[in-house]
Design a protein around this motif. Sequence first.
Motif, short mmCIF file in Angstrom:
data_model
loop_
_atom_site.label_atom_id
_atom_site.label_comp_id
_atom_site.label_asym_id
_atom_site.label_seq_id
_atom_site.Cartn_x
_atom_site.Cartn_y
_atom_site.Cartn_z
N GLY B 142 0.82 -1.21 0.00
CA GLY B 142 0.00 0.00 0.00
C GLY B 142 0.85 1.26 0.00
O GLY B 142 2.07 1.21 -0.10
N ILE B 143 0.17 2.40 0.18
CA ILE B 143 0.86 3.70 0.20
C ILE B 143 1.16 4.04 1.66
O ILE B 143 0.23 4.11 2.48
N PRO B 144 2.42 4.15 1.98
CA PRO B 144 2.76 4.42 3.39
C PRO B 144 2.34 5.84 3.80
O PRO B 144 2.32 6.75 2.98
N THR B 145 2.04 6.04 5.05
CA THR B 145 1.68 7.35 5.56
C THR B 145 2.95 8.12 5.89
O THR B 145 3.99 7.52 6.16
N PRO B 146 2.86 9.45 5.93
CA PRO B 146 4.06 10.21 6.34
C PRO B 146 4.36 9.99 7.83
O PRO B 146 5.45 10.31 8.30
N TRP B 147 3.41 9.48 8.55
CA TRP B 147 3.62 9.34 10.01
C TRP B 147 4.22 8.01 10.41
O TRP B 147 4.42 7.72 11.60
N ALA B 148 4.45 7.14 9.39
CA ALA B 148 4.94 5.79 9.72
C ALA B 148 6.21 5.87 10.56
O ALA B 148 6.43 5.07 11.47
N ARG B 149 7.04 6.93 10.27
CA ARG B 149 8.31 7.09 11.02
C ARG B 149 8.04 7.33 12.50
O ARG B 149 8.83 6.98 13.35
N ILE B 150 6.90 7.97 12.76
CA ILE B 150 6.56 8.25 14.16
C ILE B 150 6.42 6.94 14.91
O ILE B 150 6.96 6.76 16.01
N GLY B 151 5.72 5.99 14.29
CA GLY B 151 5.56 4.66 14.92
C GLY B 151 6.89 4.00 15.13
O GLY B 151 7.19 3.48 16.21
N GLU B 152 7.75 4.07 14.10
CA GLU B 152 9.04 3.38 14.22
C GLU B 152 9.94 4.04 15.25
O GLU B 152 10.59 3.35 16.05
N SER B 153 9.95 5.40 15.22
CA SER B 153 10.80 6.06 16.24
C SER B 153 10.25 5.82 17.64
O SER B 153 11.00 5.77 18.62
N VAL B 184 14.99 -10.50 31.86
CA VAL B 184 13.80 -9.79 31.39
C VAL B 184 14.20 -8.64 30.46
O VAL B 184 13.67 -8.50 29.35
N GLY B 185 15.19 -7.84 30.94
CA GLY B 185 15.62 -6.70 30.14
C GLY B 185 16.16 -7.17 28.79
O GLY B 185 15.80 -6.62 27.74
N GLY B 186 17.02 -8.21 28.87
CA GLY B 186 17.61 -8.74 27.64
C GLY B 186 16.53 -9.21 26.69
O GLY B 186 16.53 -8.87 25.49
N SER B 187 15.56 -9.96 27.18
CA SER B 187 14.52 -10.47 26.30
C SER B 187 13.66 -9.33 25.75
O SER B 187 13.26 -9.35 24.58
N LEU B 188 13.42 -8.32 26.60
CA LEU B 188 12.66 -7.16 26.13
C LEU B 188 13.39 -6.51 24.95
O LEU B 188 12.80 -6.25 23.89
N LEU B 189 14.69 -6.26 25.14
CA LEU B 189 15.45 -5.58 24.10
C LEU B 189 15.50 -6.40 22.83
O LEU B 189 15.22 -5.91 21.74
N ALA B 190 15.80 -7.70 22.99
CA ALA B 190 15.94 -8.56 21.82
C ALA B 190 14.63 -8.67 21.06
O ALA B 190 14.58 -8.52 19.82
N CYS B 191 13.57 -8.91 21.81
CA CYS B 191 12.30 -9.17 21.15
C CYS B 191 11.69 -7.93 20.54
O CYS B 191 11.16 -7.95 19.43
N ILE B 192 11.77 -6.79 21.28
CA ILE B 192 11.20 -5.57 20.72
C ILE B 192 12.02 -5.18 19.50
O ILE B 192 11.48 -4.76 18.45
N GLY B 193 13.36 -5.35 19.64
CA GLY B 193 14.22 -5.05 18.49
C GLY B 193 13.82 -5.91 17.29
O GLY B 193 13.64 -5.41 16.17
N GLY B 194 13.64 -7.22 17.53
CA GLY B 194 13.24 -8.14 16.47
C GLY B 194 11.92 -7.73 15.85
O GLY B 194 11.78 -7.65 14.62
N ALA B 195 10.94 -7.40 16.72
CA ALA B 195 9.61 -7.02 16.23
C ALA B 195 9.70 -5.77 15.37
O ALA B 195 9.01 -5.64 14.35
N MET B 196 10.61 -4.84 15.81
CA MET B 196 10.76 -3.60 15.07
C MET B 196 11.31 -3.88 13.67
O MET B 196 10.79 -3.36 12.68
N VAL B 197 12.30 -4.74 13.64
CA VAL B 197 12.92 -5.08 12.34
C VAL B 197 11.87 -5.66 11.40
O VAL B 197 11.73 -5.24 10.24
N ILE B 198 11.07 -6.60 11.94
CA ILE B 198 10.06 -7.24 11.09
C ILE B 198 9.03 -6.22 10.59
O ILE B 198 8.65 -6.21 9.42
N ALA B 199 8.64 -5.32 11.51
CA ALA B 199 7.65 -4.32 11.10
C ALA B 199 8.19 -3.45 9.98
O ALA B 199 7.50 -3.17 9.00
N ILE B 200 9.50 -3.05 10.17
CA ILE B 200 10.09 -2.19 9.14
C ILE B 200 10.16 -2.94 7.81
O ILE B 200 9.77 -2.42 6.76
#
Lengths: 204, 611
Positions: B142-153, B184-200
């Motif tokens: 689809g056509i990305p929104t200009p605000w998509a960066r807001i979600g990623e940042s 917990v911290g490590g898993s948070l960082l790894a997983c959120i990081g992973g999720a972010m990569v996939i979303a991007i």
Amino acid sequence: MNTESGTVYLLDDEVGMIKALTRLLTIEGFTVRGFTSAKAFLDMYAPSEASCLVLDVAMPELNGLDLQQRLTRSGVLLPIIFLTGHGDIPMSVQAIRAGAVDFLTKPVNDADLLRAVRTALEQAVKQRDLISKTALLHERHARLTPREREVMERVVAGQLNKQIASDLGTGEHTIKVHRARVMEKMGVESLADLVRAAERLGKK
Amino acid sequence: MSWVTVIWSMSASACLTLAVVHGSIWFKNRAAHANLLFAMMAVLVAVFGMFEFLLMRSTTIAEYSWLHRWGHVPAELLIISMLVFVRLYFGTGRAWLFWLVVGWRLLALALNFLSPTSLNFTEITALRQFAFLGETVSVPVGIPTPWARIGESGILLTLIFFADATVSLYRRRNTRERHRALFVGGSLLACIGGAMVIAILNHTGLFPVPYCASLFFLLIVLAMAYELGQDMLNAAEIARELGETEQRMTLATEAANLGIWIRDVVRNEVWASDKWREMFGFTKSEPIDLNGFFQRLHPDDRETIRQTLANALERDGHYEAEYRVMIPGQPLRWITSRGRVEFNGNGKPACVRSVSMDITQHKQADLEIQLQREALAHLSRVTMLGELSGSLAHELNQPLAIILTNAQALQRLLRQSPPDIAGANEILQDIVGEDRRASEVIRRLRALLKHEESTRQPLSMNEIIEEVLRIVRTDLSGRGVTVQRVLPDRVLKVLGDRIQLQQVLLNLIFNACDAMSSNPLADRRMSIVMTHHNESVRVSVSDTGCGLPLEAEQVFKPFYSTKAHGLGLGLPICRSIILAHQGRLWAEANGAGGPGSTFHIELPAVTEETP
């Protein structure tokens, strides 16, 4: 109230005792002077009249027996009646031997005390009489001439007029006159009286 | 059934199971906020997983767009929950950063709903379908929104917050906290990081991957569940140890016959151990209150104990008391209690803990010892009266002699006529006075001979000394002993038994006289000096006599005597009397002050305000 002659001195460390004894003796007509210390008594005591002392044996500073000795030693002839709370026999013997009139234990019966006081005062009067009589004899003796004294000495020694006359180198008649003078001056009536007077004067 | 169905449904059910477990923990213990948050997160992960599953299986653009927009709701809520969880559970993370991230995420959520389709797409133009784990899945084009960066940042900011919180926690150097940071911290960082990569990857269309962030979230949830489980295990361990400790304490208190009582002052509730209940006659289920407690006390002790407790609550913060307990149908018992008050932050008493012990047997033994001591003291007094008899006879004889003479004077006075009434009155007054004096002597004698329970009351030491000197006055003068007394002008008081203290003084005075019996009369000097010495009263009896043995303490040994007929019990009894008065009795050679010895009595002084 009958009055008795002579002063009763009281010496006891308890004021209550002095007061009670004073009452009893005053009612009986005695003149009473009470003291609570030996020193006060010694300061006040004047042997001018017939008197006696009722003395508590157990006095704090000066013991009764000691006081008795002291009085005797200083030549005071004061009849003493001892009162004691717990008199023992040796103590009473010592007191009596030293010339005490009586040794009574407290509580003392009034009759006993009064009897003792009367006896003591009588003794005091007698002593005084004796003392005053002796003094009179001394006075009379002093008025004798030396020759009369020599005669008196020999008379009381039992010598006969004849012997005295030969001893003194005079006549028998002169001695008779001297002898009559001596009897007159000494105030005696008989040879026996003269002998007794000489005894009292210590001239025999 | 395809793998996708299996994995996503299992993930959802695992999350929901965990949610139920932790939700119920929170329900039982409302203070367990971490568990509540965790349950919420688990539910959100399950819901988010469901959205992902539906997105994968969606075939129309309209349906996909709707799901894409609403899928952001559980996602954002989940992230916010995680942020709160970290703040609460780690206790680290910068506050400003936290609020910034939360604001950012809420902004992203708002933009999501302002956009025609979702935060990421203005419009989804097509669905690309491909095979994934044995199923045909859809990914959007689809056509990305200009605000998509807001979600990623926003995701980046979240990562920074977590990283910061984790590092801070790790720096605390506590093993348990480091473990938590790593896990917990490590898993948070790894997983959120992973999720972010996939979303991007997904949104940029670089590499089509189906939405599978919930799987990463599941990992986080599992890590958290593990940690929480560890905590619960620890808590269980602590609880078990507590139980063990309590059992050990119960065993110890039972072995020591101690009863424990804890009172919540604010709620006025009392908890007491079984032993305590038994001690005070409460059944195991009977409710305990202060009134019930006071009712069981001996009436004479109630007010004292009430006062002691009040003082502890208001000032002292602790108490110690001995009192009698009377329970109907049971013999009287002695209890000793020690308590401590716990104050809350405002300095108000919060609770009182106390330990009680039955000391009836001790008391009985003490009482027997006291009785024996009194009997011995009495015996010694009677023996001493032999020495005193001279004094007493004199003291009694004197008033009697005065009474007799006065009475006989009165008899003679009344026989006169007229009788002298005023004089009679005066004599009677003296008789009455002397009679009183005699009965006073007898009273003193009787008091010394009497054998009665000793009492403690405030006594003027000055008076005791004067009275003893009155009793021995005659004896002293009979023995030629002079007494010098140095007493302070003000009255010094001690707590004690008059007769027993007199006895001790009499004994010391007689000893002094005996020691000087072979001195010359002028050298029989005794002195009695009373002084006030740091909170105590000291009476010193000195003589100029034969002195002490080399080892001065020997004179206090039973059966030590230098007298021909001495039992050698006088001084030991004196010492036991003084000890029973919480005092001291000791002897000293006069040394440089001359020959002879000094005996000192020291007793605690009573100040005026104490009754």
